[in-house]
Design an enzyme around this catalytic site. Sequence first.
Site, short mmCIF file in Angstrom:
data_model
loop_
_atom_site.label_atom_id
_atom_site.label_comp_id
_atom_site.label_asym_id
_atom_site.label_seq_id
_atom_site.Cartn_x
_atom_site.Cartn_y
_atom_site.Cartn_z
N TYR A 17 0.56 -0.99 0.17
CA TYR A 17 0.35 0.30 -0.09
C TYR A 17 1.21 1.29 0.25
O TYR A 17 0.78 2.19 -1.00
CB TYR A 17 -0.62 -0.37 0.45
CG TYR A 17 -1.95 1.32 1.02
CD1 TYR A 17 -2.74 1.82 -0.01
CD2 TYR A 17 -1.68 1.71 2.12
CE1 TYR A 17 -3.87 2.47 0.09
CE2 TYR A 17 -2.47 3.33 2.67
CZ TYR A 17 -3.23 3.69 1.54
OH TYR A 17 -3.98 5.11 1.42
N GLU A 39 -11.78 6.04 5.45
CA GLU A 39 -11.15 6.67 6.24
C GLU A 39 -12.44 6.93 7.42
O GLU A 39 -12.03 6.93 8.11
CB GLU A 39 -10.12 7.77 5.38
CG GLU A 39 -9.34 7.93 4.73
CD GLU A 39 -8.21 7.52 5.67
OE1 GLU A 39 -7.79 7.33 6.77
OE2 GLU A 39 -7.27 7.42 5.06
N TRP A 47 -5.14 0.72 10.29
CA TRP A 47 -5.27 0.80 8.77
C TRP A 47 -5.08 -0.41 7.87
O TRP A 47 -6.28 -0.95 6.82
CB TRP A 47 -3.90 1.73 8.13
CG TRP A 47 -4.64 2.06 6.84
CD1 TRP A 47 -4.05 1.12 5.54
CD2 TRP A 47 -5.75 2.37 6.11
NE1 TRP A 47 -4.35 1.88 4.03
CE2 TRP A 47 -5.52 2.64 4.64
CE3 TRP A 47 -7.08 3.08 6.14
CZ2 TRP A 47 -6.30 2.97 4.02
CZ3 TRP A 47 -8.06 3.93 5.66
CH2 TRP A 47 -7.48 3.50 4.86
#
Length: 181
Positions: A17, A39, A47
């Site tokens: 990522y 988000e 995350w």
Amino acid sequence: MTERCSWAAKSTQLLLYHDLEWGVPTRDERQLFENLSLEIFQAGLNWQLVLKYRSALREAFMDFEPEAIAALRDEQIDVLCVDETIIRNRQKISAVVANAKVLVALHDLDWSLTEAVWTNAVLLQRTHETDVCARFNADLVHTLSHLGFKRVGLKSCYAFLQASGVINDHETDCYRRLELL
């Protein structure tokens, strides 16, 4: 050895990522909407968990196409809230749907998320002055909230700006920091 942001070393998923997506400037509104929505889902979670569920979230939310999400009926939202393949928090799901409806309505007024995010933002990619970035973030949060967007607080909006490449917050010794200027 290539230097990266320290958080990227925690897993292969985070490394990929970081190297391929995080902080890459995008002006594609659908991608911006996806980043903002992810988000929202991330709030209170890590995350890596969001990345684990991302493909299922993309499928459940029709590749984050605002028009398709805005058309969801209450029964379809109820199904999402019990779908074990996604992060099934009703408030977060409802916020993404509400935000899609706001975005679609704003399109009728010739408003775009891309323009709202990138107007006056070009300098943020080159400056790392915390107060400049924080001020821009606060202004964007105010604008989005005023327009009716849900769950767009200072932390989630700042993370959205980082992910979308508006603010380049790669660590100073990270190879991506200079690549993305």
